[in-house]
Design a protein around this motif. Structure first.
Motif, short mmCIF file in Angstrom:
data_model
loop_
_atom_site.label_atom_id
_atom_site.label_comp_id
_atom_site.label_asym_id
_atom_site.label_seq_id
_atom_site.Cartn_x
_atom_site.Cartn_y
_atom_site.Cartn_z
N UNK A 83 0.83 -1.20 0.00
CA UNK A 83 0.00 0.00 0.00
C UNK A 83 0.86 1.25 0.00
N UNK A 84 2.01 1.14 0.69
CA UNK A 84 2.90 2.30 0.80
C UNK A 84 4.34 1.82 0.72
N UNK A 85 5.18 2.58 0.03
CA UNK A 85 6.57 2.21 -0.15
C UNK A 85 7.43 3.48 -0.07
N UNK A 86 8.39 3.44 0.84
CA UNK A 86 9.30 4.57 0.98
C UNK A 86 10.72 4.07 0.75
N UNK A 87 11.38 4.60 -0.28
CA UNK A 87 12.71 4.11 -0.65
C UNK A 87 13.64 5.28 -0.93
N UNK A 88 14.93 4.94 -1.09
CA UNK A 88 15.94 5.94 -1.44
C UNK A 88 16.12 5.96 -2.96
N UNK A 89 16.51 7.09 -3.45
CA UNK A 89 16.81 7.22 -4.87
C UNK A 89 17.84 6.16 -5.27
N UNK A 90 17.62 5.54 -6.43
CA UNK A 90 18.55 4.53 -6.93
C UNK A 90 18.13 3.10 -6.63
N UNK A 91 17.19 2.93 -5.72
CA UNK A 91 16.72 1.57 -5.39
C UNK A 91 15.73 1.09 -6.44
N UNK A 115 -2.06 0.93 -16.19
CA UNK A 115 -1.40 1.50 -15.02
C UNK A 115 -1.42 3.03 -15.14
N UNK A 116 -1.75 3.68 -14.04
CA UNK A 116 -1.81 5.13 -13.96
C UNK A 116 -0.90 5.62 -12.83
N UNK A 117 -0.45 6.87 -12.96
CA UNK A 117 0.22 7.54 -11.85
C UNK A 117 -0.54 8.81 -11.55
N UNK A 118 -0.74 9.06 -10.26
CA UNK A 118 -1.50 10.23 -9.83
C UNK A 118 -0.65 11.03 -8.85
N UNK A 119 -0.52 12.32 -9.11
CA UNK A 119 0.21 13.20 -8.22
C UNK A 119 -0.78 14.04 -7.42
N UNK A 120 -0.37 14.52 -6.26
CA UNK A 120 -1.29 15.27 -5.39
C UNK A 120 -1.97 16.42 -6.12
N UNK A 121 -3.29 16.50 -5.98
CA UNK A 121 -4.04 17.59 -6.58
C UNK A 121 -4.30 17.43 -8.07
N UNK A 122 -3.96 16.28 -8.61
CA UNK A 122 -4.17 16.04 -10.03
C UNK A 122 -4.92 14.73 -10.25
N UNK A 123 -5.42 14.57 -11.47
CA UNK A 123 -6.06 13.31 -11.81
C UNK A 123 -5.03 12.28 -12.25
N UNK A 143 13.80 7.38 -9.07
CA UNK A 143 14.18 8.79 -8.96
C UNK A 143 13.11 9.53 -8.15
N UNK A 144 13.45 10.68 -7.62
CA UNK A 144 12.48 11.44 -6.82
C UNK A 144 11.24 11.79 -7.64
N UNK A 145 11.42 11.94 -8.94
CA UNK A 145 10.28 12.24 -9.81
C UNK A 145 9.30 11.10 -9.97
N UNK A 146 9.67 9.91 -9.49
CA UNK A 146 8.76 8.76 -9.55
C UNK A 146 7.76 8.79 -8.40
N UNK A 147 7.94 9.67 -7.45
CA UNK A 147 7.03 9.77 -6.31
C UNK A 147 5.60 10.01 -6.78
N UNK A 174 -0.95 2.20 -4.71
CA UNK A 174 0.33 2.09 -4.00
C UNK A 174 0.96 3.47 -3.98
N UNK A 175 1.17 3.96 -2.77
CA UNK A 175 1.78 5.29 -2.64
C UNK A 175 3.29 5.12 -2.53
N UNK A 176 4.04 5.70 -3.48
CA UNK A 176 5.49 5.59 -3.52
C UNK A 176 6.13 6.92 -3.17
N UNK A 177 7.08 6.87 -2.24
CA UNK A 177 7.85 8.05 -1.87
C UNK A 177 9.32 7.73 -2.10
N UNK A 178 9.95 8.49 -2.99
CA UNK A 178 11.37 8.31 -3.27
C UNK A 178 12.13 9.50 -2.72
N UNK A 179 13.02 9.24 -1.79
CA UNK A 179 13.78 10.31 -1.14
C UNK A 179 15.18 10.42 -1.74
N UNK A 180 15.73 11.65 -1.78
CA UNK A 180 17.07 11.83 -2.36
C UNK A 180 18.14 11.19 -1.50
#
Lengths: 112, 117
Positions: free
Chosen positions: A9-17, A34-42, A80-84, A106-112
């Motif tokens: 449901x949720x995944x938090x990883x470092x850049x490059x993983x 497959x779709x990607x949705x960013x906050x405040x957008x469809x 990459x962070x842009x994959x968040x 699935x909420x993905x957070x990619x940190x630098x």
């Protein structure tokens, strides 16, 4: 009732993983998107897979449709962070007209 | 090409009040969809129009929700009266034609975030 379960449901990883997201159902779909949705957008469409066993690559993203057309996976190489964002699978049901049934997300957070 | 437009972007109301959302699809798109996306979940289809006719409203709570697409272009979705559980993002999407094969793409607007207090 959600017919499509995504994990994790949720995944938090470092850049490059690398990471894989799964989309599972007991139902057969004519195709899967497959779709990607960013906050405040469809949601924005990434890919459509149609044939059982099909594999599609979109730069660092690899999508696979299960042989029985009930499940799918999304693999991201060197994140990459842009994959968040929120990743959604959607089964396409052809009931005389095209109907999308979305997964749980699935909420993905990619940190630098 | 302009995308799907929705308004308002945010709305806060009290339970039992009424609210309406507006959607302008991409020009030339015959099919229009309204989805409800509750926080932490994927979107759920509420209603689907082909031009100005309804092709699927099986998941629309018809005792309180209504939608119309009078001229086959713009659409409005109304909730009357609202309940706490209606708090969600309401997404509008459009596609070029009904069916259109497996590669038919739906284009989504930014959504309206509704909070019912």
């Amino acid at each position: 009732t959600q017919l499509l379960e995504q994990s994790p449901q949720f995944l938090s990883i470092q850049e490059g993983e690398n990471l894989t997201v799964y989309c599972n159902s007991s139902s057969v779909f004519s195709s899967l998107q497959w779709y990607r949705q960013e906050p405040g957008e469809g949601p924005v469409l990434l890919v459509t897979v149609v044939t059982g066993g099909e594999v599609k690559k979109l730069k660092r993203l690899t999508f696979q449709f299960g042989d029985a057309r009930k499940d799918s996976s999304l693999h991201i190489t060197a994140a990459q962070t842009g994959d968040t964002g929120l990743y959604l699978c959607a089964g396409v049901m052809n009931t005389g007209f095209q109907k999308l049934v979305f997964g749980t997300g699935t909420r993905l957070l990619v940190s630098p | 090409e302009a995308g799907v437009a929705q308004s308002p972007r945010y709305k806060i109301i009290e339970k039992r009040q009424s609210v309406a959302f507006w959607c302008n699809p991409i020009s030339g798109h015959a099919t229009l969809y309204w989805y409800q996306q509750i926080l932490g979940q994927g979107p759920k289809l509420l209603i689907q129009f082909q031009n100005n006719g309804v092709v699927d409203d099986s998941q629309l709570p018809k005792d309180r929700f209504s939608a119309e697409r009078l001229k086959g272009v713009d659409s409005t979705l109304k909730i009357q009266p609202a309940k706490l559980e209606d708090s969600a993002v309401y997404l509008c999407a459009s596609s070029f034609m009904l069916g259109g094969g497996p590669y038919n793409e739906q284009f989504f607007g930014p959504g309206t975030r509704l909070t019912v207090l």
